[in-house]
Design a protein around this motif. Structure first.
Motif, PDB file in Angstrom:
ATOM      1  N   PHE A 285      -2.232  -7.678  20.369  1.00 44.00           N
ATOM      2  CA  PHE A 285      -1.893  -7.968  18.894  1.00 44.00           C
ATOM      3  C   PHE A 285      -0.869  -6.851  18.534  1.00 44.00           C
ATOM      4  N   TYR A 286      -1.177  -5.667  18.822  1.00 45.56           N
ATOM      5  CA  TYR A 286      -0.289  -4.464  18.769  1.00 45.56           C
ATOM      6  C   TYR A 286       1.227  -4.739  19.349  1.00 45.56           C
ATOM      7  N   VAL A 287       1.020  -5.322  20.723  1.00 40.63           N
ATOM      8  CA  VAL A 287       2.265  -5.290  21.595  1.00 40.63           C
ATOM      9  C   VAL A 287       3.313  -6.635  21.261  1.00 40.63           C
ATOM     10  N   TYR A 288       2.399  -7.722  20.772  1.00 37.90           N
ATOM     11  CA  TYR A 288       3.253  -8.859  20.792  1.00 37.90           C
ATOM     12  C   TYR A 288       3.628  -9.134  19.171  1.00 37.90           C
ATOM     13  N   SER A 289       2.388  -9.234  18.404  1.00 38.74           N
ATOM     14  CA  SER A 289       2.427  -9.672  17.152  1.00 38.74           C
ATOM     15  C   SER A 289       2.777  -8.858  15.990  1.00 38.74           C
ATOM     16  N   LEU A 290       2.353  -7.591  16.285  1.00 39.23           N
ATOM     17  CA  LEU A 290       2.769  -6.372  15.106  1.00 39.23           C
ATOM     18  C   LEU A 290       4.074  -6.330  14.912  1.00 39.23           C
ATOM     19  N   PRO A 291       4.898  -5.910  15.978  1.00 41.89           N
ATOM     20  CA  PRO A 291       6.468  -6.034  15.858  1.00 41.89           C
ATOM     21  C   PRO A 291       6.944  -6.918  14.982  1.00 41.89           C
ATOM     22  N   LEU A 292       6.845  -8.208  15.377  1.00 45.29           N
ATOM     23  CA  LEU A 292       7.180  -9.204  14.569  1.00 45.29           C
ATOM     24  C   LEU A 292       6.992  -9.455  13.105  1.00 45.29           C
ATOM     25  N   GLU A 293       5.594  -9.030  12.796  1.00 45.67           N
ATOM     26  CA  GLU A 293       5.222  -9.083  11.585  1.00 45.67           C
ATOM     27  C   GLU A 293       5.765  -7.921  10.718  1.00 45.67           C
ATOM     28  N   GLU A 294       6.177  -6.860  11.176  1.00 41.94           N
ATOM     29  CA  GLU A 294       6.814  -5.655  10.806  1.00 41.94           C
ATOM     30  C   GLU A 294       8.271  -5.939  10.328  1.00 41.94           C
ATOM     31  N   THR A 295       8.947  -6.726  11.453  1.00 39.38           N
ATOM     32  CA  THR A 295      10.229  -7.263  10.791  1.00 39.38           C
ATOM     33  C   THR A 295      10.322  -8.187   9.880  1.00 39.38           C
ATOM     34  N   LEU A 296       9.267  -9.280   9.732  1.00 36.66           N
ATOM     35  CA  LEU A 296       9.360 -10.105   8.671  1.00 36.66           C
ATOM     36  C   LEU A 296       8.926  -9.355   7.468  1.00 36.66           C
ATOM     37  N   TYR A 297       8.037  -8.314   7.255  1.00 38.52           N
ATOM     38  CA  TYR A 297       7.975  -7.726   6.099  1.00 38.52           C
ATOM     39  C   TYR A 297       9.263  -6.763   5.645  1.00 38.52           C
TER      40      TYR A 297
ATOM     41  N   LEU B  88       3.992  -7.677  -1.769  1.00 41.92           N
ATOM     42  CA  LEU B  88       4.688  -6.880  -0.723  1.00 41.92           C
ATOM     43  C   LEU B  88       4.094  -5.393  -0.622  1.00 41.92           C
ATOM     44  N   LEU B  89       3.602  -4.825  -1.702  1.00 40.86           N
ATOM     45  CA  LEU B  89       2.768  -3.488  -1.532  1.00 40.86           C
ATOM     46  C   LEU B  89       1.579  -3.683  -1.020  1.00 40.86           C
ATOM     47  N   ALA B  90       0.633  -4.994  -1.022  1.00 36.50           N
ATOM     48  CA  ALA B  90      -0.380  -5.220  -0.560  1.00 36.50           C
ATOM     49  C   ALA B  90      -0.386  -5.257   1.052  1.00 36.50           C
ATOM     50  N   TRP B  91       1.004  -5.915   1.255  1.00 29.35           N
ATOM     51  CA  TRP B  91       1.267  -6.385   2.446  1.00 29.35           C
ATOM     52  C   TRP B  91       1.370  -5.006   3.398  1.00 29.35           C
ATOM     53  N   SER B  92       2.254  -4.139   2.886  1.00 26.25           N
ATOM     54  CA  SER B  92       2.557  -2.655   3.390  1.00 26.25           C
ATOM     55  C   SER B  92       1.250  -2.151   3.762  1.00 26.25           C
ATOM     56  N   TYR B  93       0.341  -1.984   2.968  1.00 24.65           N
ATOM     57  CA  TYR B  93      -1.081  -1.450   3.087  1.00 24.65           C
ATOM     58  C   TYR B  93      -1.726  -2.099   4.365  1.00 24.65           C
ATOM     59  N   ARG B  94      -1.729  -3.425   4.552  1.00 28.17           N
ATOM     60  CA  ARG B  94      -2.172  -3.967   5.670  1.00 28.17           C
ATOM     61  C   ARG B  94      -1.678  -3.392   6.843  1.00 28.17           C
ATOM     62  N   LEU B  95      -0.443  -3.494   6.878  1.00 27.37           N
ATOM     63  CA  LEU B  95       0.418  -2.892   8.037  1.00 27.37           C
ATOM     64  C   LEU B  95      -0.008  -1.513   8.167  1.00 27.37           C
ATOM     65  N   ASP B  96      -0.088  -0.895   7.014  1.00 25.54           N
ATOM     66  CA  ASP B  96      -0.202   0.739   7.157  1.00 25.54           C
ATOM     67  C   ASP B  96      -1.600   0.991   8.055  1.00 25.54           C
ATOM     68  N   SER B  97      -2.608   0.084   7.680  1.00 21.68           N
ATOM     69  CA  SER B  97      -3.797   0.344   8.334  1.00 21.68           C
ATOM     70  C   SER B  97      -3.720   0.156  10.130  1.00 21.68           C
ATOM     71  N   PHE B  98      -2.723  -0.771  10.398  1.00 22.22           N
ATOM     72  CA  PHE B  98      -2.524  -0.860  12.008  1.00 22.22           C
ATOM     73  C   PHE B  98      -1.717   0.401  12.425  1.00 22.22           C
ATOM     74  N   ASP B  99      -0.899   0.801  11.458  1.00 22.39           N
ATOM     75  CA  ASP B  99       0.178   1.907  12.061  1.00 22.39           C
ATOM     76  C   ASP B  99      -0.816   3.289  12.062  1.00 22.39           C
ATOM     77  N   LEU B 100      -1.903   3.463  11.257  1.00 22.30           N
ATOM     78  CA  LEU B 100      -2.752   4.661  11.483  1.00 22.30           C
ATOM     79  C   LEU B 100      -3.483   4.714  13.033  1.00 22.30           C
ATOM     80  N   LEU B 101      -3.390   3.495  13.513  1.00 24.98           N
ATOM     81  CA  LEU B 101      -4.057   3.597  14.830  1.00 24.98           C
ATOM     82  C   LEU B 101      -3.006   4.052  15.735  1.00 24.98           C
ATOM     83  N   ARG B 102      -1.626   3.894  15.291  1.00 25.05           N
ATOM     84  CA  ARG B 102      -0.512   4.449  16.113  1.00 25.05           C
ATOM     85  C   ARG B 102      -0.115   6.035  15.807  1.00 25.05           C
TER      86      ARG B 102
END
Length: 831
Positions: free
Chosen positions: A146-158, A209-223
């Protein structure tokens, strides 16, 4: 409509047709190119993913822009357009249907502008087809894929959604200001009820969009955690992750409250909602984790993060394939002797680094052009280098030179597989580093990969796309048609055929059976892999970096083959499933070609750094570090290792322990293995800083003994020490180099540390003799195993002709090079 209006419409229509024609012809040309390369399915994959990405973004952006512009349109009752006929001034009203058409047109243009930057179709391809890793990270319970395939696309869409809302919101505010529906009256901002409702809806979208950014931030914390080097800490796990989840729900609920408050004109409620969100963003997300981290609420600060450090260790080892490092023992499989035999050392170690090879290829430095070099093996086991020199101007031929880098004097040896004469055509390559544009090349062998422009439609489409009218000329019947070759640059061609892989920093030439290949290492790389160390690799920061394949590009035909490794990772398997015809197995290629594959330098560096910091699964986290000069300059120098009966090219680097002692040697091996090996040292274990200082002092003390002609040069430089393993333990070699007035290079002295002693000599064999080591070797015969087998009489005659030609042209440098090469062929090498 007036004539001027019809003229504008005609110009706009012509421009649109030209753009459409250019787009269509580009698609035709690209399809023809991918078909010529044997991968038409890749063109369809690219087209499908581009339509999904850009087409979907254009549709969504146009609908979003239309909804907002139509809302603005409803506040406009009519638009008056002043006009003048003779001396009479008239005012005409634009019909409502025309206003609607203008709104739709503007919406489509806005959507097109917003979708244009989305060009990375590989994100969609990997998200659609990515093979799961089969491992869960354990904190958010997501597969690593998910982090290698889907997350970059989701961040681009955000990012696209955020830019779209900001751009359309700005347009809406400007239009409302122009229509006076939003204006400043004294110190107050006046907005009509319709405007308040519209802006409230946009504000609700911003909160979503701010809520979406906090969702992405939770994944970024692992990075990127809050610890040193982005380490994920206990406070990130126990506090910050929970705050991100809470803020996601808080912002989603606040969006609904803001929409209702704005719709009902409850400005105070809207203000309170925004205040709560702002306080949560600043207080909960930033202040609370910082306060908790300062105390001992989560445990003793010195011990509470040890488990998370262990987690990073495990994930870093997997991300950079540290477990792929083989410990070299007598029982190692496959059998590979990275420890050189006693009689192989003088013929296996290169005395020249990449910068010296560059200077040699560029002559006296008056004309500096790009050069490419790679290490290879000679008959008798001596290390050689293949140097390819790019011509300075178009008519000049490419220069291919083979030199023996185990000798002190860097001269041409059995120089070139083809020496062009005055009657020969220049050596032309279909594909090479730095070649731009397109070319029409003759294809007498029928192996050149390109498009034959025999039909009128192909000629028109290629001429239009390339903006080259000369391509419209047809080929007379009965004559061989030249082939249209495009994408001639090595890296650009690889980027089209293998866009999901990161390319290695070096392009190395490989000569096999008279055919020149360009080799580039390809890596599965990602910066979104979680819980791993980040390294600067291949000019970018990576948290995941593993060798996937070695690209072989035929310089003459342009054919691309990707030689996959034995155990590819999920990213490589995903692309192998999409374009299987590009990949070849090691067993499908000639063994003599496979054995010449260069080591995966960038991947080995990633393994080396990770192994030095985090150790291995077998040894544990043993503290080690690299020497300061390991990767300084142009990278490590090469040497040879033996696998069964084959000679493989490798390079080595030392690893030092906590006491600055030599703890072992990492060896990156090319050929069919393309692996990294670890040799730990036992005794002696010299201190590296003291050893290098002693070697440098020994070389400095022998400067008065350098050959005549070198002492007059203004500068002499010691080369970087290189370490390799032998049967008797680690061997450290350092050279002292100087330049002659004719531009040639000379190794003045060679210092070697072996078996606890230091010896200095004019050659490595002489230095080993001074040490008292039993290693000795005779001068290898000239020529290249698998590259060039030239009879001795033919070589003597060719070199004699080269000397005569050098005398006619007055080039003493070329005469001296040919003279030294003649001595090498006769068994009397220059000293």
């Amino acid at each position: 409509m007036r004539a001027r209006g019809w003229l504008l419409v005609g110009i706009a229509t012509a421009a649109a047709l030209l753009l459409l024609g250019r787009a269509v012809t580009t698609l035709v040309v690209e399809h023809a190119w991918f078909t010529a390369m044997g991968v038409p399915s890749l063109w369809w994959e690219r087209a499908t993913d581009s339509v999904l990405l850009q087409g979907g973004a254009w549709l969504a952006g146009s609908l979003f822009a239309f909804a907002n512009l139509f809302a603005v349109r409803r506040t406009i009752r009519a638009v008056a357009v002043p006009s003048r006929v003779a001396n009479i001034e008239l005012t005409s009203m634009i019909p409502g249907r025309r206003l609607l058409a203008i709104t739709i047109t503007l919406s489509c243009l806005v959507g097109l502008a917003l979708a244009a930057p989305l060009t990375d179709w590989t994100q969609v391809a990997m998200a659609r087809h990515g093979i799961p890793f089969g491992e869960i990270e354990g904190f958010l319970d997501r597969d690593l894929g998910f982090y290698v395939y889907s997350l970059p696309l989701e961040e681009t869409l955000y990012v696209w959604a955020l830019v779209s809302v900001i751009a359309v919101g700005t347009i809406v505010i400007v239009l409302y200001t122009l229509t006076r529906s939003l204006r400043l009256e004294g110190r107050r901002v006046y907005a009509s009820s319709h405007v308040r409702r519209h802006l409230s809806a946009l504000g609700a979208i911003v909160l979503l969009l701010l809520a979406w950014s906090y969702r992405l931030d939770s994944f970024d914390l692992l990075r990127y955690g809050s610890g040193p080097d982005g380490l994920f800490l206990r406070v990130d796990h126990m506090v910050t992750l929970r705050v991100d989840v809470l803020m996601t729900f808080l912002c989603s609920i606040a969006a609904l409250i803001l929409l209702r408050a704005g719709w009902m004109s409850q400005l105070r409620l809207a203000f309170v909602t925004f205040s709560i969100v702002l306080a949560g963003a600043l207080g909960l997300r930033h202040v609370v984790p910082a306060l908790v981290a300062r105390g001992d609420w989560l445990g003793e600060p010195a011990k509470r993060d040890l488990d998370y450090l262990a987690t990073r260790t495990l994930f870093s080892r997997r991300a950079f394939n540290v477990d792929g490092i083989r410990t070299n023992t007598p029982d190692s499989l496959p059998p590979l002797a990275t420890r050189l035999r006693n009689d192989e050392l003088p013929r296996a170690v290169g005395l020249w680094d990449a910068s010296s090879l560059q200077a040699h290829a560029n002559g006296d430095g008056r004309v500096v052009v790009p050069t490419f070099a790679s290490w290879t093996a000679t008959i008798g086991g001596a290390l050689g280098a293949l140097i390819v020199r790019q011509p300075g101007t178009a008519p000049e031929p490419w220069s291919l030179t083979i030199v023996d880098v185990t000798q002190p004097v860097l001269r041409d040896s059995a120089v070139s597989p083809r020496v062009p004469s005055d009657d020969d055509a220049p050596v032309a390559f279909a594909v090479a580093p730095g070649l731009q544009g397109h070319a029409m090349l003759m294809d007498p062998s029928g192996n050149l990969l390109g498009t034959s422009l025999r039909t009128l439609s192909l000629r028109i489409s290629h001429a239009w796309a390339a903006r080259d009218p000369s391509l419209l000329d047809g080929t007379p019947p009965g004559e061989d048609a030249p082939v249209f070759v495009s994408q001639r640059d090595v890296r650009k061609r690889l980027a089209l055929l293998a866009p999901v892989f990161a390319q290695g920093q070096t392009i190395e030439p490989l000569l096999h059976d008279g055919t020149l290949y360009w080799t580039v290492q390809l890596y599965s790389a990602s910066n979104s892999y979680p819980l791993s160390q980040h390294w600067q690799l291949a000019e970018e920061v990576r948290s995941y970096f593993r060798l996937a394949a070695t690209a072989l590009i035929d310089a003459t035909t342009g054919r691309v083959q990707l030689v996959a490794i034995e155990q590819p990772d999920p990213v490589a398997r995903t692309w192998m499933a999409r374009v299987p015809t590009l990949f070849v197995r090691v067993g499908d290629l000639p063994a003599s070609l496979v054995n010449r594959l260069p080591p995966a330098t960038d991947g080995a560096m990633a393994q080396l750094r990770t192994f030095a910091r985090y150790g291995s699964r077998l040894e544990g986290a043993v503290p080690r570090h690299l020497a300061d000069s390991t990767f300084a300059g142009d990278g490590p120098s090469g040497h040879l290792v033996r696998a069964d009966t084959a000679l493989l090219v490798a390079w080595s680097a030392p690893l030092l322990d906590a006491g600055d002692q030599l703890g072992g040697v990492i060896t990156a091996v090319g050929g069919r293995f393309r692996r990294t090996y670890w040799d730990s040292t036992t005794v002696p274990r010299p201190r590296w800083s003291a050893l290098t200082e002693q070697l440098r002092a020994t070389l400095d003390s022998t400067r008065a003994l350098v050959p005549d002609g070198s002492r007059r040069e203004p500068r002499m430089r010691p080369d970087r020490p290189q370490v390799l393993m032998s049967e008797g333990g680690p061997v450290v070699v350092q050279t002292l180099q100087s330049n002659r007035t004719d531009g040639s290079s000379v190794v003045s002295r060679v210092a070697v540390f072996d078996e606890g002693k230091i010896g200095v000599g004019g050659t490595l064999a002489e230095a080993e003799a001074r040490v008292g080591s039993p290693r000795s070797a005779s001068r290898p015969a000239a020529g290249m195993d698998g590259v060039m087998r030239e009879p001795r009489d033919a070589a003597v005659g060719r070199l004699y002709d080269a000397m005569r030609q050098a005398l006619r042209s007055g080039s003493w440098t070329k005469f001296g090079a040919a003279f030294d090469s003649l001595g090498s062929v006769l068994g009397k090498p220059p000293q």
